[in-house]
Design a protein around this motif. Structure first.
Motif, PDB file in Angstrom:
ATOM      1  N   GLN A  13     -19.898   4.689  19.433  1.00  0.00           N
ATOM      2  CA  GLN A  13     -19.346   3.671  20.325  1.00  0.00           C
ATOM      3  C   GLN A  13     -18.046   4.181  20.918  1.00  0.00           C
ATOM      4  N   GLN A  14     -17.833   3.842  22.165  1.00  0.00           N
ATOM      5  CA  GLN A  14     -16.591   4.243  22.805  1.00  0.00           C
ATOM      6  C   GLN A  14     -15.438   3.522  22.130  1.00  0.00           C
ATOM      7  N   GLY A  15     -14.422   4.283  21.805  1.00  0.00           N
ATOM      8  CA  GLY A  15     -13.236   3.695  21.200  1.00  0.00           C
ATOM      9  C   GLY A  15     -13.398   3.399  19.718  1.00  0.00           C
ATOM     10  N   ALA A  16     -14.546   3.719  19.129  1.00  0.00           N
ATOM     11  CA  ALA A  16     -14.780   3.403  17.722  1.00  0.00           C
ATOM     12  C   ALA A  16     -13.946   4.290  16.817  1.00  0.00           C
ATOM     13  N   THR A  17     -13.492   5.438  17.315  1.00  0.00           N
ATOM     14  CA  THR A  17     -12.700   6.328  16.483  1.00  0.00           C
ATOM     15  C   THR A  17     -11.225   5.908  16.465  1.00  0.00           C
ATOM     16  N   GLN A  18     -10.872   4.960  17.288  1.00  0.00           N
ATOM     17  CA  GLN A  18      -9.489   4.503  17.321  1.00  0.00           C
ATOM     18  C   GLN A  18      -9.194   3.679  16.070  1.00  0.00           C
ATOM     19  N   THR A  19      -8.178   4.080  15.346  1.00  0.00           N
ATOM     20  CA  THR A  19      -7.756   3.307  14.185  1.00  0.00           C
ATOM     21  C   THR A  19      -6.284   2.969  14.344  1.00  0.00           C
ATOM     22  N   ILE A  20      -5.933   1.862  13.801  1.00  0.00           N
ATOM     23  CA  ILE A  20      -4.550   1.412  13.883  1.00  0.00           C
ATOM     24  C   ILE A  20      -4.021   1.275  12.468  1.00  0.00           C
ATOM     25  N   ALA A  21      -2.877   1.880  12.220  1.00  0.00           N
ATOM     26  CA  ALA A  21      -2.255   1.754  10.906  1.00  0.00           C
ATOM     27  C   ALA A  21      -1.495   0.434  10.857  1.00  0.00           C
ATOM     28  N   LEU A  22      -1.916  -0.430   9.976  1.00  0.00           N
ATOM     29  CA  LEU A  22      -1.252  -1.718   9.820  1.00  0.00           C
ATOM     30  C   LEU A  22      -0.369  -1.653   8.583  1.00  0.00           C
ATOM     31  N   LYS A  23       0.922  -1.730   8.793  1.00  0.00           N
ATOM     32  CA  LYS A  23       1.887  -1.637   7.697  1.00  0.00           C
ATOM     33  C   LYS A  23       2.320  -3.021   7.246  1.00  0.00           C
ATOM     34  N   VAL A  24       2.617  -3.139   5.980  1.00  0.00           N
ATOM     35  CA  VAL A  24       3.095  -4.385   5.394  1.00  0.00           C
ATOM     36  C   VAL A  24       4.314  -4.902   6.151  1.00  0.00           C
ATOM     37  N   LYS A  25       5.236  -4.002   6.497  1.00  0.00           N
ATOM     38  CA  LYS A  25       6.478  -4.422   7.161  1.00  0.00           C
ATOM     39  C   LYS A  25       6.229  -5.084   8.514  1.00  0.00           C
ATOM     40  N   MET A  97      12.821 -18.561 -14.087  1.00  0.00           N
ATOM     41  CA  MET A  97      12.233 -17.577 -13.169  1.00  0.00           C
ATOM     42  C   MET A  97      11.577 -16.420 -13.921  1.00  0.00           C
ATOM     43  N   ALA A  98      10.645 -15.773 -13.254  1.00  0.00           N
ATOM     44  CA  ALA A  98      10.049 -14.536 -13.754  1.00  0.00           C
ATOM     45  C   ALA A  98      11.004 -13.404 -13.373  1.00  0.00           C
ATOM     46  N   ARG A  99      11.367 -12.588 -14.337  1.00  0.00           N
ATOM     47  CA  ARG A  99      12.371 -11.544 -14.096  1.00  0.00           C
ATOM     48  C   ARG A  99      11.762 -10.195 -13.718  1.00  0.00           C
ATOM     49  N   ASN A 100      10.664  -9.848 -14.312  1.00  0.00           N
ATOM     50  CA  ASN A 100      10.036  -8.554 -14.025  1.00  0.00           C
ATOM     51  C   ASN A 100       9.158  -8.700 -12.792  1.00  0.00           C
ATOM     52  N   VAL A 101       9.779  -8.538 -11.639  1.00  0.00           N
ATOM     53  CA  VAL A 101       9.096  -8.786 -10.381  1.00  0.00           C
ATOM     54  C   VAL A 101       8.529  -7.481  -9.827  1.00  0.00           C
ATOM     55  N   GLU A 102       7.240  -7.519  -9.547  1.00  0.00           N
ATOM     56  CA  GLU A 102       6.579  -6.372  -8.940  1.00  0.00           C
ATOM     57  C   GLU A 102       6.779  -6.455  -7.430  1.00  0.00           C
ATOM     58  N   THR A 103       7.241  -5.376  -6.842  1.00  0.00           N
ATOM     59  CA  THR A 103       7.466  -5.332  -5.397  1.00  0.00           C
ATOM     60  C   THR A 103       6.512  -4.310  -4.785  1.00  0.00           C
ATOM     61  N   ILE A 104       6.413  -4.348  -3.462  1.00  0.00           N
ATOM     62  CA  ILE A 104       5.638  -3.309  -2.777  1.00  0.00           C
ATOM     63  C   ILE A 104       6.466  -2.727  -1.637  1.00  0.00           C
ATOM     64  N   ASP A 105       6.067  -1.563  -1.217  1.00  0.00           N
ATOM     65  CA  ASP A 105       6.758  -0.836  -0.155  1.00  0.00           C
ATOM     66  C   ASP A 105       6.348  -1.393   1.202  1.00  0.00           C
ATOM     67  N   GLY A 106       7.307  -1.595   2.071  1.00  0.00           N
ATOM     68  CA  GLY A 106       7.036  -2.093   3.418  1.00  0.00           C
ATOM     69  C   GLY A 106       6.180  -1.151   4.243  1.00  0.00           C
ATOM     70  N   ASN A 107       6.112   0.128   3.854  1.00  0.00           N
ATOM     71  CA  ASN A 107       5.305   1.109   4.588  1.00  0.00           C
ATOM     72  C   ASN A 107       3.869   1.202   4.073  1.00  0.00           C
ATOM     73  N   LEU A 149      -6.913  -7.161  13.473  1.00  0.00           N
ATOM     74  CA  LEU A 149      -7.591  -5.868  13.532  1.00  0.00           C
ATOM     75  C   LEU A 149      -9.053  -6.001  13.921  1.00  0.00           C
ATOM     76  N   LYS A 150      -9.651  -7.124  13.648  1.00  0.00           N
ATOM     77  CA  LYS A 150     -11.094  -7.332  13.820  1.00  0.00           C
ATOM     78  C   LYS A 150     -11.625  -6.815  15.150  1.00  0.00           C
ATOM     79  N   GLY A 151     -11.006  -7.146  16.257  1.00  0.00           N
ATOM     80  CA  GLY A 151     -11.506  -6.752  17.557  1.00  0.00           C
ATOM     81  C   GLY A 151     -11.205  -5.317  17.932  1.00  0.00           C
ATOM     82  N   VAL A 152     -10.409  -4.607  17.143  1.00  0.00           N
ATOM     83  CA  VAL A 152      -9.990  -3.265  17.521  1.00  0.00           C
ATOM     84  C   VAL A 152     -10.947  -2.195  17.038  1.00  0.00           C
ATOM     85  N   ASN A 153     -11.238  -2.140  15.738  1.00  0.00           N
ATOM     86  CA  ASN A 153     -12.074  -1.030  15.297  1.00  0.00           C
ATOM     87  C   ASN A 153     -13.138  -1.393  14.284  1.00  0.00           C
TER      88      ASN A 153
END
Length: 160
Positions: A13-25, A97-107, A149-153
């Motif tokens: 498909q035309q454009g099917a190889t296009q991917t977009i990196a979606l970052k948490v940030k 409060m819960a003290r041991n909080v798991e975080t994730i990277d914005g990237n 993202l649904k309509g993109v790839n």
């Protein structure tokens, strides 16, 4: 009779190889309702109801993440206060409060974040940069990213 593919023909498909990196940030919430360790649990309950949220990060005066408080933490306090006949206003966030909080990277990629949600059974993850709270990503934020993202790839037959 041979097996037919439920996906249809596998033409390029035309454009099917296009991917977009979606970052948490790019999808995290940055305008957060935060709580302080010295705040009363009653104030937290009022905020949870007022802002229609299920919990939030707890930060100190330097905006450093020190914990998370949730509806469940507040319910537990409410139940114990009733059992021991202790008024709500005598308990503070720091005790609950819960003290041991798991975080994730914005990237991190949003789909990796989705897997992290599934494996951890958490509803939200704070994002910290240079020791400071900069945002939070929720399961709903991940769903919004997936819809965008649904309509993109994804397969063109799923476009709606």
């Amino acid at each position: 009779m041979g097996i037919k593919s439920f996906q249809g023909s596998r033409k390029q498909q035309q454009g099917a190889t296009q991917t977009i990196a979606l970052k948490v940030k790019d999808y995290m919430t940055t305008n957060l309702i935060t709580f302080r360790p010295d705040q009363s649990v009653q104030e937290v309950v009022e905020s949870l109801i007022k802002y229609k949220i299920s919990g939030g990060p707890v930060v100190n005066d330097k905006q450093e993440l020190v914990g998370i408080i949730s509806e469940g933490d507040c319910l537990k306090q409410l139940s114990e206060s009733r059992y021991y006949n202790m008024p709500l206003e005598h308990d503070n966030v720091e005790k609950r409060m819960a003290r041991n909080v798991e975080t994730i990277d914005g990237n991190m990629d949003v789909f990796d974040a989705a897997n992290k949600f599934l494996n951890s059974k958490r509803r939200r993850f704070p994002i910290v940069e240079n020791g400071k709270l900069v945002g939070q990503i929720s399961q709903k934020d991940i769903l919004k990213a997936a819809l965008q993202l649904k309509g993109v790839n994804w397969n063109s037959t799923t476009k709606g």
